[in-house]
Design a protein around this motif. Sequence first.
Motif, PDB file in Angstrom:
ATOM      1  N   ARG A 157     -44.641  11.012 -50.612  1.00 23.34           N
ATOM      2  CA  ARG A 157     -45.532   9.857 -50.769  1.00 23.34           C
ATOM      3  C   ARG A 157     -46.279   9.549 -49.473  1.00 23.34           C
ATOM      4  N   CYS A 158     -45.904  10.202 -48.381  1.00 18.38           N
ATOM      5  CA  CYS A 158     -46.578   9.981 -47.093  1.00 18.38           C
ATOM      6  C   CYS A 158     -47.818  10.849 -46.989  1.00 18.38           C
ATOM      7  N   PRO A 159     -48.797  10.403 -46.233  1.00 18.09           N
ATOM      8  CA  PRO A 159     -49.945  11.273 -45.966  1.00 18.09           C
ATOM      9  C   PRO A 159     -49.480  12.567 -45.299  1.00 18.09           C
ATOM     10  N   LEU A 160     -50.193  13.656 -45.604  1.00 18.31           N
ATOM     11  CA  LEU A 160     -49.819  14.970 -45.073  1.00 18.31           C
ATOM     12  C   LEU A 160     -49.705  15.011 -43.559  1.00 18.31           C
ATOM     13  N   GLU A 161     -50.681  14.380 -42.869  1.00 17.18           N
ATOM     14  CA  GLU A 161     -50.664  14.442 -41.396  1.00 17.18           C
ATOM     15  C   GLU A 161     -49.403  13.786 -40.853  1.00 17.18           C
ATOM     16  N   VAL A 162     -48.950  12.746 -41.562  1.00 19.18           N
ATOM     17  CA  VAL A 162     -47.753  12.049 -41.087  1.00 19.18           C
ATOM     18  C   VAL A 162     -46.506  12.919 -41.328  1.00 19.18           C
ATOM     19  N   GLN A 163     -46.464  13.565 -42.502  1.00 22.45           N
ATOM     20  CA  GLN A 163     -45.326  14.466 -42.770  1.00 22.45           C
ATOM     21  C   GLN A 163     -45.219  15.533 -41.681  1.00 22.45           C
ATOM     22  N   ASP A 164     -46.367  15.990 -41.217  1.00 12.84           N
ATOM     23  CA  ASP A 164     -46.370  17.115 -40.283  1.00 12.84           C
ATOM     24  C   ASP A 164     -45.789  16.780 -38.911  1.00 12.84           C
ATOM     25  N   CYS A 165     -45.535  15.494 -38.631  1.00 14.45           N
ATOM     26  CA  CYS A 165     -44.912  15.208 -37.340  1.00 14.45           C
ATOM     27  C   CYS A 165     -43.462  15.684 -37.308  1.00 14.45           C
ATOM     28  N   LEU A 166     -42.960  16.177 -38.448  1.00 13.96           N
ATOM     29  CA  LEU A 166     -41.610  16.752 -38.450  1.00 13.96           C
ATOM     30  C   LEU A 166     -41.613  18.203 -37.988  1.00 13.96           C
ATOM     31  N   LEU A 167     -42.806  18.806 -37.943  1.00 12.69           N
ATOM     32  CA  LEU A 167     -42.861  20.240 -37.660  1.00 12.69           C
ATOM     33  C   LEU A 167     -42.165  20.629 -36.375  1.00 12.69           C
ATOM     34  N   SER A 168     -42.577  20.013 -35.252  1.00 16.51           N
ATOM     35  CA  SER A 168     -41.992  20.502 -34.005  1.00 16.51           C
ATOM     36  C   SER A 168     -40.542  20.051 -33.821  1.00 16.51           C
ATOM     37  N   PRO A 169     -40.146  18.856 -34.275  1.00 16.74           N
ATOM     38  CA  PRO A 169     -38.710  18.569 -34.221  1.00 16.74           C
ATOM     39  C   PRO A 169     -37.884  19.584 -35.008  1.00 16.74           C
ATOM     40  N   LEU A 170     -38.404  20.050 -36.175  1.00 15.60           N
ATOM     41  CA  LEU A 170     -37.603  20.984 -36.969  1.00 15.60           C
ATOM     42  C   LEU A 170     -37.689  22.418 -36.461  1.00 15.60           C
ATOM     43  N   SER A 171     -38.815  22.786 -35.836  1.00 17.47           N
ATOM     44  CA  SER A 171     -38.858  24.179 -35.377  1.00 17.47           C
ATOM     45  C   SER A 171     -38.480  24.311 -33.904  1.00 17.47           C
ATOM     46  N   ASP A 172     -39.111  23.535 -33.038  1.00 10.86           N
ATOM     47  CA  ASP A 172     -38.776  23.676 -31.607  1.00 10.86           C
ATOM     48  C   ASP A 172     -37.629  22.771 -31.180  1.00 10.86           C
ATOM     49  N   ARG A 173     -37.233  21.861 -32.071  1.00  9.13           N
ATOM     50  CA  ARG A 173     -36.116  20.955 -31.758  1.00  9.13           C
ATOM     51  C   ARG A 173     -36.423  20.086 -30.548  1.00  9.13           C
ATOM     52  N   VAL A 174     -37.671  19.666 -30.456  1.00 12.71           N
ATOM     53  CA  VAL A 174     -38.044  18.822 -29.324  1.00 12.71           C
ATOM     54  C   VAL A 174     -39.101  17.830 -29.788  1.00 12.71           C
ATOM     55  N   LEU A 175     -39.087  16.655 -29.181  1.00 12.36           N
ATOM     56  CA  LEU A 175     -40.099  15.644 -29.481  1.00 12.36           C
ATOM     57  C   LEU A 175     -40.730  15.220 -28.156  1.00 12.36           C
ATOM     58  N   ALA A 176     -42.037  15.351 -28.070  1.00 11.45           N
ATOM     59  CA  ALA A 176     -42.720  14.987 -26.824  1.00 11.45           C
ATOM     60  C   ALA A 176     -43.104  13.512 -26.861  1.00 11.45           C
ATOM     61  N   ILE A 177     -42.931  12.853 -25.716  1.00 11.59           N
ATOM     62  CA  ILE A 177     -43.398  11.466 -25.567  1.00 11.59           C
ATOM     63  C   ILE A 177     -44.416  11.484 -24.432  1.00 11.59           C
ATOM     64  N   PRO A 178     -45.668  11.780 -24.746  1.00 12.09           N
ATOM     65  CA  PRO A 178     -46.649  12.033 -23.690  1.00 12.09           C
ATOM     66  C   PRO A 178     -46.899  10.825 -22.783  1.00 12.09           C
TER      67      PRO A 178
END
Length: 358
Positions: A157-178
Amino acid sequence: MSERAQRPPAEVRHADELARLREHDTDDRPPGWALSLRAARRFILGDDALGVSRKFVGDPSLIDRSLVALATQRGLMLVGEPGTAKSLLSELLAAAVSGTSTLTVQGGAATTEDQIKYSWNYALLVAEGPSPRSLVAAPLLRGMAEGKVVRFEEITRCPLEVQDCLLSPLSDRVLAIPELTGPESMVFAQEGFTVIATANTRDRGVNEMSAALKRRFTFETVFPIADFDTELQLVESEATALLRRSGVTAPPRRDVLEVLVTTFRELREGHNARGDVTDRLSGVMSTAEAVSVAHAVGLRGWFLRGEPGTAADLVACLAGTAAKDSPEDLAKLRRYLERRRHGDQWKALYDARHLLPG
Ligand SMILES: Nc1ncnc2c1ncn2[C@@H]1O[C@H](COP(=O)(O)OP(=O)(O)OP(=O)(O)O)[C@@H](O)[C@H]1O
Ligand SMILES: [Mg+2]
């Protein structure tokens, strides 16, 4: 947690069972897990010897596959019809694996990245600038930092762009806080971090999900309960517990529940046990809805007349659940109630058909 919470999370509702399982758990655990895989399985499917109740009815191999998926580096996506206990299963899995099920994002059209990752305490942000102190962690950041399961409800039910913020946590296992500098600008996921998402086949489909994100999840389908007796038993035990919490001391009547569950199944499947075709409603006739109608039927009987609910109460409750705002469903329901059948409660149902509003 207050004693008067309407529905405490699974780890609170079943705290004693979790403690017993932990105490007797001698098996190896995947890194970061609160229980071994086998103990987590027993938490969900029950264990008589340890006094652990069965909380999910259905295919035990679904639980095995789900737990194994969580132990890999992929997320788990539970898909299925509404009311098939996807949310319940995700809650139970999170409570078993991490000891907490409350790191939860509720997906919707207005969900933002802030609600998933992190946001800021504006007073501190203005006073001190971005700092770990002014950072407000949302479920994803907390789950990664603490090595816990993050639940993402109704992800499609979320917009696609918002869903995609899971990509790098799930693949690289890291979350950047710029906004932060130095080591604090990267949060590395700790052992135990993973994501359980749920998606409803009646809402926007999972096809709406990007292929990149789909690849990072193991998909499991949760099916409605196939067997009549199993569904009846579940509705009975859930409704009994709900009624007790609502201050109703009379347990629901078995014969009334039989009529209720039969009605729900026939209107859901479009045929009866003998295979005769009946009308099928477009609205949701799930087990979860059957439980909530059984609860309402019991409340009506008790608080209006001081007795357990009857088939007539069922008719009064059906329209609001089964037909919702669809006139066609209401007409189908009316036709359904016109059928005469053997049995006292079926007769009572027939006699009460005029109680159907509209
Ligand atoms: N197989 C099942 N095992 C245990 N409870 C079930 C099962 N199927 C349905 N239920 C009942 O349904 C309730 C859970 O519904 P839940 O909200 O988890 O479903 P859902 O699949 O997430 O629905 P939705 O798609 O509407 O979000 C449970 O509390 C229980 O009463
Ligand atoms: Mg749900």
